[in-house]
Design a protein around this motif. Structure first.
Motif, PDB file in Angstrom:
ATOM      1  N   VAL A   1       0.854  -1.179   0.000  1.00 10.23           N
ATOM      2  CA  VAL A   1       0.000   0.000   0.000  1.00 10.23           C
ATOM      3  C   VAL A   1       0.896   1.238   0.000  1.00 10.23           C
ATOM      4  CG1 VAL A   1      -1.733   1.312   1.278  1.00 10.23           C
ATOM      5  CG2 VAL A   1      -1.892  -1.181   1.162  1.00 10.23           C
ATOM      6  N   ILE A   2       0.696   2.100  -0.991  1.00 12.64           N
ATOM      7  CA  ILE A   2       1.495   3.309  -1.121  1.00 12.64           C
ATOM      8  C   ILE A   2       0.846   4.454  -0.353  1.00 12.64           C
ATOM      9  CG2 ILE A   2       2.400   5.017  -2.757  1.00 12.64           C
ATOM     10  CD1 ILE A   2       2.325   2.762  -4.881  1.00 12.64           C
ATOM     11  N   ASP A   3      -0.475   4.594  -0.498  1.00 13.55           N
ATOM     12  CA  ASP A   3      -1.181   5.717   0.114  1.00 13.55           C
ATOM     13  C   ASP A   3      -2.671   5.431   0.122  1.00 13.55           C
ATOM     14  OD1 ASP A   3      -1.507   8.200   1.279  1.00 13.55           O
ATOM     15  OD2 ASP A   3      -0.861   9.354  -0.457  1.00 13.55           O
ATOM     16  N   THR A   4      -3.422   6.296   0.784  1.00 14.45           N
ATOM     17  CA  THR A   4      -4.883   6.234   0.749  1.00 14.45           C
ATOM     18  C   THR A   4      -5.407   7.589   0.292  1.00 14.45           C
ATOM     19  OG1 THR A   4      -5.090   6.900   3.068  1.00 14.45           O
ATOM     20  CG2 THR A   4      -5.023   4.535   2.617  1.00 14.45           C
ATOM     21  N   LEU A   5      -6.616   7.579  -0.250  1.00  8.98           N
ATOM     22  CA  LEU A   5      -7.218   8.801  -0.775  1.00  8.98           C
ATOM     23  C   LEU A   5      -8.652   8.930  -0.296  1.00  8.98           C
ATOM     24  CD1 LEU A   5      -6.178   8.267  -4.501  1.00  8.98           C
ATOM     25  CD2 LEU A   5      -5.120   9.852  -2.919  1.00  8.98           C
ATOM     26  N   PRO A   6      -9.111  10.154  -0.074  1.00 10.28           N
ATOM     27  CA  PRO A   6     -10.525  10.333   0.259  1.00 10.28           C
ATOM     28  C   PRO A   6     -11.363  10.158  -1.014  1.00 10.28           C
ATOM     29  CG  PRO A   6      -9.427  12.453   0.170  1.00 10.28           C
ATOM     30  CD  PRO A   6      -8.373  11.403  -0.035  1.00 10.28           C
ATOM     31  N   THR A   7     -12.225   9.168  -1.027  1.00  8.86           N
ATOM     32  CA  THR A   7     -13.089   8.916  -2.180  1.00  8.86           C
ATOM     33  C   THR A   7     -14.511   8.677  -1.710  1.00  8.86           C
ATOM     34  OG1 THR A   7     -12.604   6.552  -2.118  1.00  8.86           O
ATOM     35  CG2 THR A   7     -11.223   7.894  -3.548  1.00  8.86           C
ATOM     36  N   ASN A   8     -15.456   8.729  -2.637  1.00  4.40           N
ATOM     37  CA  ASN A   8     -16.857   8.501  -2.312  1.00  4.40           C
ATOM     38  C   ASN A   8     -17.172   7.026  -2.104  1.00  4.40           C
ATOM     39  OD1 ASN A   8     -17.416  11.213  -2.485  1.00  4.40           O
ATOM     40  ND2 ASN A   8     -17.908  11.110  -4.658  1.00  4.40           N
ATOM     41  N   GLY A   9     -16.340   6.151  -2.582  1.00  3.56           N
ATOM     42  CA  GLY A   9     -16.546   4.716  -2.441  1.00  3.56           C
ATOM     43  C   GLY A   9     -15.214   4.010  -2.441  1.00  3.56           C
TER      44      GLY A   9
END
Length: 65
Positions: free
Chosen positions: A29-37
């Protein structure tokens, strides 16, 4: 002004990071992002260990020694 700052803090605190960026080579896992789903995005982690592993795998597949 204080009310706006508190509302702004609450909106960021409730932001969920459902998007995940995964290295397409090593699976880390490189990063996480705020997404709608839930979303999975692939990229390149750029670590030396991953590059060395890819080079070794490519060499092994081509039959080079």
């Amino acid at each position: 002004m204080e009310q706006t700052a508190i509302e702004n803090m609450r909106s960021h605190a409730s932001e969920r990071h459902l998007g995940t960026v995964i290295c397409q080579h090593c699976g880390n896992v490189i990063d996480t992002l705020p997404t709608n789903g839930v979303k999975m995005l692939y990229g390149d982690c750029g670590t030396i260990e991953c590059a060395v592993a890819r080079a070794g795998a490519a060499q092994q597949q081509s039959g080079c020694r």
